[in-house]
Write an enzyme that holds these catalytic residues in place. Structure first.
Site, PDB file in Angstrom:
ATOM      1  N   ARG A  57       0.834  -1.210   0.000  1.00 32.40           N
ATOM      2  CA  ARG A  57       0.000   0.000   0.000  1.00 32.40           C
ATOM      3  C   ARG A  57       0.865   1.255   0.000  1.00 32.40           C
ATOM      4  O   ARG A  57       0.556   2.238  -0.686  1.00 32.40           O
ATOM      5  CB  ARG A  57      -0.962   0.022   1.195  1.00 32.40           C
ATOM      6  CG  ARG A  57      -2.053  -1.028   1.074  1.00 32.40           C
ATOM      7  CD  ARG A  57      -2.937  -1.060   2.302  1.00 32.40           C
ATOM      8  NE  ARG A  57      -2.128  -1.413   3.459  1.00 32.40           N
ATOM      9  CZ  ARG A  57      -2.255  -0.880   4.669  1.00 32.40           C
ATOM     10  NH1 ARG A  57      -3.174   0.019   4.924  1.00 32.40           N
ATOM     11  NH2 ARG A  57      -1.473  -1.268   5.651  1.00 32.40           N
ATOM     12  N   ASN A  75      -6.587  -2.327   2.715  1.00 33.59           N
ATOM     13  CA  ASN A  75      -6.661  -3.775   2.887  1.00 33.59           C
ATOM     14  C   ASN A  75      -8.120  -4.198   2.976  1.00 33.59           C
ATOM     15  O   ASN A  75      -8.922  -3.540   3.639  1.00 33.59           O
ATOM     16  CB  ASN A  75      -5.952  -4.207   4.166  1.00 33.59           C
ATOM     17  CG  ASN A  75      -4.450  -4.114   4.058  1.00 33.59           C
ATOM     18  OD1 ASN A  75      -3.892  -4.202   2.982  1.00 33.59           O
ATOM     19  ND2 ASN A  75      -3.795  -3.930   5.187  1.00 33.59           N
TER      20      ASN A  75
END
Length: 128
Positions: A57, A75
């Site tokens: 990320r 997520n």
């Protein structure tokens, strides 16, 4: 030709209706620059693989900011990472190419994506 703006097809001419040609007149002019907002897009991508706990990320955020995009990388409970990126369509396409290219953190197995109109309402690029 009638006074209503409609054309008379009895002469066999295949001409566009005056309203149709007027609506697109500016787009047909040489050197006309398209509205930059028409080039805006929203990319939503779902990335599957080993993409958790490997800086994925953070990496997505850094690439997106480099391309001048707004959005979020988050997520999901099923182990995937969902990415929403909005901005110039070419920049969104470049991000998508990066997601699918070798060398991403972890191991990307599959990228599923969808294109939409830009909606706005995003501030910066965040990780969740």
């Amino acid at each position: 030709m009638t006074g209503s703006g409609d054309w008379d097809a009895s002469d066999g001419a295949d001409r566009p209706h005056p309203v149709d040609s007027a609506a697109h007149a500016d787009a047909d002019l040489p050197g006309h620059i398209a509205d930059p907002l028409s080039k805006q897009a929203r990319l939503t991508a779902w990335v599957r693989g080993r993409v958790r706990g490997v800086g994925f990320r953070w990496w997505v955020r850094s690439i997106a900011l480099e391309f001048g995009l707004l959005g979020v990388a988050e997520n999901l409970i099923d182990g995937r990472v969902k990415i929403i990126a909005e901005g110039n369509k070419d920049s969104c396409m470049a991000l998508l190419e990066e997601l699918q290219a070798p060398g991403t953190p972890g191991n990307v197995v599959q990228v599923t994506y969808r294109w939409d109109q830009a909606r706005g309402g995003l501030d910066g690029f965040t990780e969740r």
